[in-house]
Write an enzyme that holds these catalytic residues in place. Structure first.
Site, short mmCIF file in Angstrom:
data_model
loop_
_atom_site.label_atom_id
_atom_site.label_comp_id
_atom_site.label_asym_id
_atom_site.label_seq_id
_atom_site.Cartn_x
_atom_site.Cartn_y
_atom_site.Cartn_z
N CYS A 42 0.84 -1.20 0.00
CA CYS A 42 0.00 0.00 0.00
C CYS A 42 0.88 1.25 0.00
O CYS A 42 1.99 1.24 0.52
CB CYS A 42 -0.90 0.00 1.23
SG CYS A 42 -2.07 1.40 1.27
N ASP A 44 0.40 3.78 1.73
CA ASP A 44 0.38 4.37 3.07
C ASP A 44 1.79 4.66 3.59
O ASP A 44 2.65 3.77 3.58
CB ASP A 44 -0.34 3.38 4.01
CG ASP A 44 -0.73 4.02 5.34
OD1 ASP A 44 0.18 4.56 6.02
OD2 ASP A 44 -1.91 3.98 5.70
N ARG A 46 2.93 4.85 6.37
CA ARG A 46 3.35 4.11 7.57
C ARG A 46 3.80 2.68 7.25
O ARG A 46 4.13 1.92 8.14
CB ARG A 46 2.19 4.07 8.58
CG ARG A 46 1.75 5.45 9.03
CD ARG A 46 0.39 5.40 9.68
NE ARG A 46 -0.66 4.99 8.74
CZ ARG A 46 -1.94 4.83 9.07
NH1 ARG A 46 -2.32 5.02 10.32
NH2 ARG A 46 -2.82 4.46 8.16
N HIS A 98 -2.08 -4.05 4.94
CA HIS A 98 -1.91 -3.65 6.34
C HIS A 98 -3.27 -3.44 6.98
O HIS A 98 -4.24 -3.06 6.31
CB HIS A 98 -1.04 -2.39 6.46
CG HIS A 98 -1.68 -1.15 5.90
ND1 HIS A 98 -2.29 -0.22 6.67
CD2 HIS A 98 -1.80 -0.72 4.62
CE1 HIS A 98 -2.76 0.76 5.90
NE2 HIS A 98 -2.48 0.48 4.65
N CYS A 101 -6.32 -0.33 6.78
CA CYS A 101 -6.02 0.36 5.51
C CYS A 101 -7.13 1.35 5.16
O CYS A 101 -8.30 0.98 5.06
CB CYS A 101 -5.85 -0.67 4.40
SG CYS A 101 -5.45 0.07 2.80
CO CO Z 1 -3.46 1.20 3.02
#
Ligand code: CO
Length: 208
Positions: A42, A44, A46, A98, A101
């Protein structure tokens, strides 16, 4: 701000640190790329691919998009997989989702998010197909987390269905596709035990 001095300072410190442990690091890296893993994860912030698994530049080929989706007609993702399999000869493809999400969450919300809703339609499809199982989960957060897992499993199958992976398997090459999920809340990865390494295994999973 037209420039971002802090990031350049960070970059200089990072270079110094790497050179301290291996003075020829960048020189060697510039000669060739021979990563052993392809990471599909992803976007993301993080979930930084290399850092999570402790790998240095040059050790992992990476593709990231919102909600780690592998779509049969996405030229971007397909090009990455083709290059990984056919040119770099990568034998381990990791699809890593994750928990929590935002993309997965947004996919099942009853409100509009604009363009991205078209992209997330692929997750809504999984939600619809697995609705029976998902509706048994009372807690909203846990339901999203289960959908995050199911999404990874679906994308593992999608990687297995790409022509490049199927062709490689048909030629007897060993390629393993792994399904993992990452917990932002504690930093740990979990193997979903959904790995596939042949067309036979893929077909068995698809019949379920
Ligand atoms: Co995500």
């Amino acid at each position: 701000m037209k420039t971002l001095p802090q990031l350049f300072e960070n970059n200089q410190n990072w270079v110094s640190e790497i050179i301290r442990s291996d003075p020829a690091f960048f020189q060697k890296l510039s000669q060739q790329q021979a990563p052993k893993f392809l990471w599909i994860g992803c976007s993301d912030s993080r979930v930084p691919a290399n850092e999570i698994v402790g790998l240095l530049p040059g050790e992992m080929f990476v593709h990231r998009n919102v909600a780690n989706i592998v779509i049969h007609s996405d030229m971007n993702c397909l090009s990455v997989i083709q290059y990984a399999v056919e040119v770099l000869k990568i034998r381990h493809i990791i699809v890593c989702g994750h928990y929590g999400c935002g993309g997965v969450k947004a996919a099942i919300e009853n409100c509009s998010h604009g363009l991205i809703d078209n992209w997330l339609g692929h997750i809504r499809d999984i939600y619809r197909i697995r609705q029976k199982e998902l509706m048994l989960i009372v807690d909203d957060k846990k339901r999203v987390d289960r959908l995050c897992e199911l999404n990874v499993m679906e994308q593992v199958k999608n990687v297995g269905n790409t022509t490049f992976v199927r062709d490689a398997w048909a030629k007897g090459e060993s390629i393993v596709i792994h399904g993992w999920i990452y917990a932002i809340s504690n930093g740990f990865l979990k193997d979903l035990n959904f790995s596939i390494s042949s067309t036979k295994e893929l077909n068995e999973l698809e019949e379920k």
